[in-house]
Write a protein that holds these residues in place. Structure first.
Motif, PDB file in Angstrom:
ATOM      1  N   ALA A  25       0.828  -1.212   0.000  1.00  0.00           N
ATOM      2  CA  ALA A  25       0.000   0.000   0.000  1.00  0.00           C
ATOM      3  C   ALA A  25       0.862   1.262   0.000  1.00  0.00           C
ATOM      4  O   ALA A  25       0.535   2.246  -0.663  1.00  0.00           O
ATOM      5  CB  ALA A  25      -0.938  -0.005   1.200  1.00  0.00           C
ATOM      6  N   LEU A  30      -1.079   4.373  -1.716  1.00  0.00           N
ATOM      7  CA  LEU A  30      -2.421   4.373  -1.138  1.00  0.00           C
ATOM      8  C   LEU A  30      -2.437   4.878   0.292  1.00  0.00           C
ATOM      9  O   LEU A  30      -3.440   5.415   0.747  1.00  0.00           O
ATOM     10  CB  LEU A  30      -3.027   2.968  -1.191  1.00  0.00           C
ATOM     11  N   ARG A  56      -7.206   7.715  -3.731  1.00  0.00           N
ATOM     12  CA  ARG A  56      -5.870   7.361  -4.227  1.00  0.00           C
ATOM     13  C   ARG A  56      -5.927   6.118  -5.104  1.00  0.00           C
ATOM     14  O   ARG A  56      -5.222   6.019  -6.114  1.00  0.00           O
ATOM     15  CB  ARG A  56      -4.910   7.163  -3.058  1.00  0.00           C
ATOM     16  N   ALA A  57      -6.763   5.157  -4.736  1.00  0.00           N
ATOM     17  CA  ALA A  57      -6.927   3.951  -5.548  1.00  0.00           C
ATOM     18  C   ALA A  57      -7.569   4.298  -6.892  1.00  0.00           C
ATOM     19  O   ALA A  57      -7.189   3.736  -7.933  1.00  0.00           O
ATOM     20  CB  ALA A  57      -7.770   2.911  -4.803  1.00  0.00           C
ATOM     21  N   LEU A  60      -4.852   5.762  -8.983  1.00  0.00           N
ATOM     22  CA  LEU A  60      -3.925   4.710  -9.387  1.00  0.00           C
ATOM     23  C   LEU A  60      -4.497   3.897 -10.551  1.00  0.00           C
ATOM     24  O   LEU A  60      -3.770   3.490 -11.454  1.00  0.00           O
ATOM     25  CB  LEU A  60      -3.620   3.798  -8.195  1.00  0.00           C
ATOM     26  N   GLU A 128     -14.352   1.177 -11.293  1.00  0.00           N
ATOM     27  CA  GLU A 128     -13.167   1.047 -12.133  1.00  0.00           C
ATOM     28  C   GLU A 128     -13.305  -0.064 -13.162  1.00  0.00           C
ATOM     29  O   GLU A 128     -12.382  -0.344 -13.901  1.00  0.00           O
ATOM     30  CB  GLU A 128     -11.921   0.829 -11.252  1.00  0.00           C
TER      31      GLU A 128
END
Length: 132
Positions: A25, A30, A56-57, A60, A128
């Protein structure tokens, strides 16, 4: 884990069962830990901390979402949100990954339950397009 994979978290030892996940992480960006250099692995996760990790994910995965911080004013407890979390909360809300506890309260400092975390992770994966 090495110092670089765990960052500056002296209270996370290589022998801890979760050290690999913490290292991953940190490496992915993250989590950063607290300003005092701790990770606090035994502390409860707050809803606003979870929103930051979710945002943050999202970034990413290549979809940062939209941060409409003005929309946070709909919550009576918007003023109790920490400044470092507002953008992330707005992104998670706008994406439909997180919701308020009620229409008028987000409860940013409340601990996140396992049930909330499971639902939010599922919504993130769906947002996502990593799952249906």
């Amino acid at each position: 884990m090495t110092e670089t994979s765990l960052g500056k978290f002296t209270e996370v030892k290589e022998s801890d069962w979760y050290s690999g996940a913490v290292g991953a992480a940190v490496k992915a960006g993250l989590v950063e830990g607290f300003e005092d250099g701790t990770f606090s692995p035994n502390a409860n996760l707050t809803r606003e901390q979870m929103a930051v990790m979710i945002a943050r994910a999202m970034a990413l995965a290549g979809n940062s979402g939209i941060a409409d911080v003005k929309g946070l004013q709909a919550f009576d407890d918007e003023k109790s949100m920490n400044g470092w979390a507002k953008d992330a909360v707005a992104r998670a809300l706008h994406a439909g990954i997180m919701n308020g506890i009620t229409n008028a309260s987000f409860m940013p400092g409340e601990k996140a339950t396992r049930a909330q975390a499971a639902v939010i992770l599922k919504r993130l994966l769906q947002f996502e397009k990593f799952m249906n």
